[in-house]
Enzyme design. Sequence first.
Site, mmCIF file in Angstrom:
data_model
loop_
_atom_site.group_PDB
_atom_site.id
_atom_site.type_symbol
_atom_site.label_atom_id
_atom_site.label_comp_id
_atom_site.label_asym_id
_atom_site.label_seq_id
_atom_site.Cartn_x
_atom_site.Cartn_y
_atom_site.Cartn_z
ATOM 1 N N GLU A 264 0.749 -1.253 -0.196
ATOM 2 C CA GLU A 264 -0.044 -0.004 -0.128
ATOM 3 C C GLU A 264 0.894 1.048 0.060
ATOM 4 O OE1 GLU A 264 -3.512 1.922 2.855
ATOM 5 O OE2 GLU A 264 -2.085 0.550 3.765
ATOM 6 N N LYS A 330 -9.601 3.003 -2.976
ATOM 7 C CA LYS A 330 -10.092 2.305 -1.706
ATOM 8 C C LYS A 330 -11.422 3.074 -1.523
ATOM 9 C CE LYS A 330 -8.622 1.501 3.047
ATOM 10 N NZ LYS A 330 -7.607 2.016 3.840
ATOM 11 N N CYS A 382 -5.745 -2.482 2.684
ATOM 12 C CA CYS A 382 -5.348 -2.555 4.211
ATOM 13 C C CYS A 382 -6.639 -3.034 5.065
ATOM 14 C CB CYS A 382 -4.980 -1.124 4.507
ATOM 15 S SG CYS A 382 -4.402 -0.880 6.147
#
Length: 506
Positions: A264, A330, A382
């Site tokens: 990430e 995301k 994540c």
Amino acid sequence: MKNTLFHRLKRPIAAAFVGALTTLAFAPYQIWLVALITPALLLILIHGQSRRQALWTGYAWGFGQFASGISWVYVSIAGFGGMPLAANLFLMGALIAYLAIYPALFTWSYQRFFAKATLLNLLLAAPALWLIADWLRGWVMTGFPWLWLGYSQIDSPLASFAPIGGVELLTLLLLVGAGAIAYAVIHKRWSMLLIPTVLLSTGYGLSHWDWVTPQPDKTTKVALIQGNVDQNLKWLPSQRWPTIMKYTDLSRENWDADIIIWPEAAIPAFEVELPSYLSNLDSAAKMNQSAIISGIVNQAEDGQFYNSILAVGLTPYGDYSFDLTERYHKHHLLPFGEFVPFEQILRPLAPFFNLPMSSFSRGDFVQPNIVANGHPMAPALCYEIIFNEQVRQNVTDDTDFLLTLSNDAWFGRSIGPLQHMEIARMRALELGKPLIRSTNNGLTAVTDHRGKIIASIPQFETAVLRAELTPTQGQTPYHQLGSWPLYIWVALSLALAWWRKRRTNA
């Protein structure tokens, strides 16, 4: 008076201790039997209590569970929040106090509607109410479904139920078993202990059943680059190119891999600032018949920021170009880390509410798979991997792997990254897909479609993980149906327990 006070507090104190012990069920301890015993003890502790007493007993249990179970959050607050100790402790206490509301809601509602320790109440109503409390915790204020009890069972016989009903089914079965234990203790009916024994035995039997079919002809070589970049230095302008070249050099040594994966935000710059570099990286990957996937930060023309994933090299996207429609963005943002609730009020109060990169925008809930070297992958950045329904809906019939990129450097040498890996393993098991987890400093690992770790590298080291992964074909029942069967079960369980209560009281 002291005796009276002690009498009033002894159950909440015991509940807090029992709640704290629940953390032992999860990684890194993984004493999975604890997750069966501690909710049983909670049910025993609230037996005979008033609604108000049960509420505080449940609250104490939750406070103990989250004080020990999410202690890793304090590492981030203290290390990067820029506030004095008292403020750090206050924020941590406020988070724990909030999360403890949900076990309190469970105990209060159980005593309010199903106070008697009957078999139906303990085996049907209590598990149903527990799931409702879990669902609320996973949804309210964007949700925090961490430490759902089912995650602790990833290496227990009950894990075999995950492809059928997901982590929530495991939680339900734990509460059924806990209810049986509580009934046995309260009524001295020890034969009820057969129920958890049967559940565990059934799970063991199911472990030999494969819901999906491996495809050995599509086995893929992957290389996961763990850069181990210091979080305090990562975004310094002077460290931009040393960090980028670190990942580039490690990738050059692994061009024989079909897919090379960086973690990430591995590239500490906006994508729009690096067109020449990314174009050259794309060409180099193509020349070596490989593909590179990386996390990167993006800024759209309208000024919105996104935490993104891009793929270059052998991809269906053609030569590199700055096209945000070909990125994964995301969706489920981390509160305070990637967005600040009530930011106009909170940002001026303390540096913690004004961390770098804390103003991101959301991508869509369902997005196309990232495709690299012919392999579609369902991505999760994540924190997103903890949201089972989001991951499920992003897996298609063509998906070969689950892909999660993370940076757990925020949480140091705490138990947080280990719990995070445990959750990721559950996603692989639920959906019958191998999982690729690339991180900055660990845990970097790959699993098979059963959630078993087949290769990993140590935390806090600069290293490359090489592995071969075999995709699967087919769908698990959980992938097809999601949580709908459980919603129906919960509704029927509560209705039956309520009907029996009304009939008994008539």
